[in-house]
Design a protein around this motif. Structure first.
Motif, PDB file in Angstrom:
ATOM      1  N   UNK A 149       0.808  -1.221   0.000  1.00  7.96           N
ATOM      2  CA  UNK A 149       0.000   0.000   0.000  1.00  7.96           C
ATOM      3  C   UNK A 149       0.845   1.276   0.000  1.00  7.96           C
ATOM      4  N   UNK A 150       2.070   1.196   0.502  1.00  6.18           N
ATOM      5  CA  UNK A 150       2.939   2.370   0.514  1.00  6.18           C
ATOM      6  C   UNK A 150       3.923   2.338  -0.657  1.00  6.18           C
ATOM      7  N   UNK A 151       3.635   1.476  -1.667  1.00  7.80           N
ATOM      8  CA  UNK A 151       4.510   1.404  -2.827  1.00  7.80           C
ATOM      9  C   UNK A 151       5.725   0.522  -2.611  1.00  7.80           C
ATOM     10  N   UNK A 152       5.677  -0.326  -1.544  1.00  7.21           N
ATOM     11  CA  UNK A 152       6.844  -1.143  -1.252  1.00  7.21           C
ATOM     12  C   UNK A 152       6.987  -2.324  -2.218  1.00  7.21           C
ATOM     13  N   UNK A 153       8.208  -2.560  -2.679  1.00  3.95           N
ATOM     14  CA  UNK A 153       8.482  -3.697  -3.566  1.00  3.95           C
ATOM     15  C   UNK A 153       8.755  -4.951  -2.735  1.00  3.95           C
ATOM     16  N   UNK A 154       8.661  -6.138  -3.364  1.00  5.82           N
ATOM     17  CA  UNK A 154       9.121  -7.349  -2.672  1.00  5.82           C
ATOM     18  C   UNK A 154      10.599  -7.179  -2.288  1.00  5.82           C
ATOM     19  N   UNK A 155      11.051  -7.967  -1.297  1.00  9.01           N
ATOM     20  CA  UNK A 155      12.447  -7.869  -0.865  1.00  9.01           C
ATOM     21  C   UNK A 155      13.393  -8.361  -1.966  1.00  9.01           C
ATOM     22  N   UNK A 156      14.674  -8.032  -1.815  1.00  5.12           N
ATOM     23  CA  UNK A 156      15.669  -8.496  -2.790  1.00  5.12           C
ATOM     24  C   UNK A 156      15.647 -10.015  -2.903  1.00  5.12           C
ATOM     25  N   UNK A 157      15.505 -10.696  -1.742  1.00  8.21           N
ATOM     26  CA  UNK A 157      15.506 -12.158  -1.764  1.00  8.21           C
ATOM     27  C   UNK A 157      14.296 -12.682  -2.542  1.00  8.21           C
ATOM     28  N   UNK A 158      13.138 -12.093  -2.291  1.00 13.67           N
ATOM     29  CA  UNK A 158      11.930 -12.510  -3.013  1.00 13.67           C
ATOM     30  C   UNK A 158      12.078 -12.287  -4.517  1.00 13.67           C
ATOM     31  N   UNK A 159      12.642 -11.143  -4.875  1.00 14.19           N
ATOM     32  CA  UNK A 159      12.830 -10.838  -6.306  1.00 14.19           C
ATOM     33  C   UNK A 159      13.796 -11.828  -6.936  1.00 14.19           C
ATOM     34  N   UNK A 160      14.853 -12.151  -6.172  1.00 14.89           N
ATOM     35  CA  UNK A 160      15.861 -13.096  -6.657  1.00 14.89           C
ATOM     36  C   UNK A 160      15.243 -14.473  -6.929  1.00 14.89           C
ATOM     37  N   UNK A 161      14.394 -14.922  -5.989  1.00 21.17           N
ATOM     38  CA  UNK A 161      13.758 -16.236  -6.170  1.00 21.17           C
ATOM     39  C   UNK A 161      12.743 -16.210  -7.301  1.00 21.17           C
ATOM     40  N   UNK A 162      11.992 -15.143  -7.337  1.00 20.46           N
ATOM     41  CA  UNK A 162      10.929 -15.018  -8.327  1.00 20.46           C
ATOM     42  C   UNK A 162      11.465 -14.972  -9.751  1.00 20.46           C
ATOM     43  N   UNK A 163      12.581 -14.256  -9.936  1.00 23.14           N
ATOM     44  CA  UNK A 163      13.120 -14.100 -11.293  1.00 23.14           C
ATOM     45  C   UNK A 163      14.265 -15.076 -11.568  1.00 23.14           C
ATOM     46  N   UNK A 164      14.509 -15.997 -10.646  1.00 24.07           N
ATOM     47  CA  UNK A 164      15.547 -17.019 -10.826  1.00 24.07           C
ATOM     48  C   UNK A 164      16.880 -16.405 -11.210  1.00 24.07           C
ATOM     49  N   UNK A 165      17.352 -15.497 -10.388  1.00 28.98           N
ATOM     50  CA  UNK A 165      18.595 -14.802 -10.705  1.00 28.98           C
ATOM     51  C   UNK A 165      19.309 -14.482  -9.387  1.00 28.98           C
ATOM     52  N   UNK A 166      20.623 -14.384  -9.442  1.00 31.60           N
ATOM     53  CA  UNK A 166      21.385 -14.106  -8.227  1.00 31.60           C
ATOM     54  C   UNK A 166      21.042 -12.742  -7.632  1.00 31.60           C
ATOM     55  N   UNK A 167      21.213 -12.649  -6.293  1.00 37.88           N
ATOM     56  CA  UNK A 167      20.845 -11.402  -5.626  1.00 37.88           C
ATOM     57  C   UNK A 167      21.674 -10.216  -6.084  1.00 37.88           C
ATOM     58  N   UNK A 168      22.942 -10.509  -6.515  1.00 38.14           N
ATOM     59  CA  UNK A 168      23.760  -9.360  -6.930  1.00 38.14           C
ATOM     60  C   UNK A 168      23.192  -8.682  -8.171  1.00 38.14           C
ATOM     61  N   UNK A 169      22.507  -9.477  -9.036  1.00 43.60           N
ATOM     62  CA  UNK A 169      21.899  -8.865 -10.227  1.00 43.60           C
ATOM     63  C   UNK A 169      20.669  -8.044  -9.834  1.00 43.60           C
ATOM     64  N   UNK A 170      19.933  -8.565  -8.835  1.00 46.26           N
ATOM     65  CA  UNK A 170      18.779  -7.817  -8.335  1.00 46.26           C
ATOM     66  C   UNK A 170      19.249  -6.475  -7.782  1.00 46.26           C
ATOM     67  N   UNK A 171      20.328  -6.557  -6.992  1.00 41.43           N
ATOM     68  CA  UNK A 171      20.823  -5.335  -6.351  1.00 41.43           C
ATOM     69  C   UNK A 171      21.272  -4.311  -7.399  1.00 41.43           C
ATOM     70  N   UNK A 172      21.975  -4.807  -8.433  1.00 43.65           N
ATOM     71  CA  UNK A 172      22.435  -3.888  -9.482  1.00 43.65           C
ATOM     72  C   UNK A 172      21.256  -3.266 -10.236  1.00 43.65           C
ATOM     73  N   UNK A 173      20.234  -4.093 -10.510  1.00 39.63           N
ATOM     74  CA  UNK A 173      19.058  -3.566 -11.225  1.00 39.63           C
ATOM     75  C   UNK A 173      18.385  -2.487 -10.378  1.00 39.63           C
TER      76      UNK A 173
END
Lengths: 236, 236
Positions: A28-52
């Motif tokens: 509700x406040x515009x919050x995105x899923x956590x880095x870990x959730x994004x990493x699992x969801x998009x099947x990619x390492x956390x460092x790529x999530x962080x860079x994106x």
């Protein structure tokens, strides 16, 4: 999970996160899923999530708060206690008056002081706003654009006054009212007004930016007044 | 101590307190002596002191804060924590810009909304300002007049923004700078500008009040700029 990794996982995650930003999956406040959730969801390492996310932050599309997570749009300033105190003693008409006093001047100062990369960010945010599909994302991107302009005016006291109005406006009843008012106004008119405003800022014309902001707010307030006339707020 | 009591001790005490308000006997924040001190000093019962202060409060010349005492002028709004936070991140030029944005609009709204008795109070405060003899009382009455106008605009968010600027301006270094700048400007010009402003408010002319406030601030800021050029502030 795919076997073939794309050449640039960061670019792919950036696109995927970008598609999240337009939708209703945000908190509700515009919050995105956590880095870990994004990493699992998009099947990619956390460092790529962080860079994106770093890239998106640099573009002004997300912001991070230490220990709180990543949010769509632009951060609001910490005026919470004062805003809470004022909210009960004001009404929608006063807030409109105050915005009409402060925001045209902020736009004029922004035209004199914003950097080219900041104008580029405004365009990116305005594009996001045009593509936003639901009331919540429209609210986030519209707020982000006005906040970006206010911040680029580089006047701390006026920015604080703006932030105060911004927090008062976050009142859920008012957010709902704005969503109803928006359905009366043309999205296209609003997009054109924002484009005119950003053009004036880019051209460094303080007068044109001041007028463009005043015209834009006047259009918005006509729709709000019509909405308030049909559905008065308890405090209005 | 006199043997003959005057017919109206309240009126006498009122005059005596009034003479205190112009002088250097006030505390640094404009605080008056306590009711007990006034009672002993003027050899009169406390109920007369209280009545005299009631009258002065109704006239807008003093205000009381529960448990803190009685103060000359008009109260500032409680924006302390936020003002303190901003002070270090702003400078005199930004505050001028912000006042030039907000105060003309407050004057315009004040012209539309002030009551006749409020205009009468403005005249009383302007008279006090003209009679003020030392920098501290000039600061108190000048501040009281601008605050009175801001309050009569009846817009809570703008009043809060004004109060925030007002608190930032209370910084001792800035107060000293203004006192020096005032010695450059003519007291008479300033008094005439205030009179023009109050006339416009009384005539309910929003446009004339807006222009009068803008002209008055512009005069003030020229003197401040000249003063800043000669004696730069650490943050300026």
């Amino acid at each position: 999970m795919s076997i073939i990794e794309p050449a640039d996982p960061t670019a792919r995650v950036r696109e995927q996160v970008l598609s999240l930003l337009g939708g209703a999956e945000l908190g509700p406040d515009g919050r995105l899923p956590t880095e870990r959730e994004l990493s699992e969801r998009f099947h990619v390492g956390r460092r790529f999530v962080r860079r994106a996310l770093d890239q998106l932050e640099a573009e002004g599309l997300v912001w991070r708060r230490q220990g709180k997570g990543t949010f769509a749009g632009q951060p609001s300033d910490p005026t919470g206690a004062l805003a809470a105190q004022i909210t009960g003693e004001t009404n929608a008409l006063q807030v409109m008056e105050a915005r009409l006093c402060i925001e045209p001047e902020l736009a004029a100062l922004c035209a004199q002081r914003s950097l080219p990369e900041e104008v580029a960010r405004m365009r990116v945010i305005a594009d996001r706003l045009e593509q936003a599909a639901d009331p919540q994302s429209i609210e986030i991107w519209d707020g982000a654009l006005h906040r970006m302009i206010a911040r680029c005016a580089r006047n701390k006291p006026l920015m604080t006054a703006f932030a105060l109005l911004d927090e008062i406006r976050a009142n859920p009843e008012w957010v709902a009212m704005r969503a109803r008012a928006r359905s009366r106004a043309s999205r296209e008119v609003s997009a054109n007004e924002h484009a005119t405003l950003i053009d004036a800022i880019e051209a460094r014309s303080a007068d044109a930016a001041r007028s463009a902001m005043r015209d834009h707010l006047t259009t918005r307030f006509s729709a709000l007044r019509a909405e308030l006339a049909d559905h008065p707020l308890s405090d209005g």
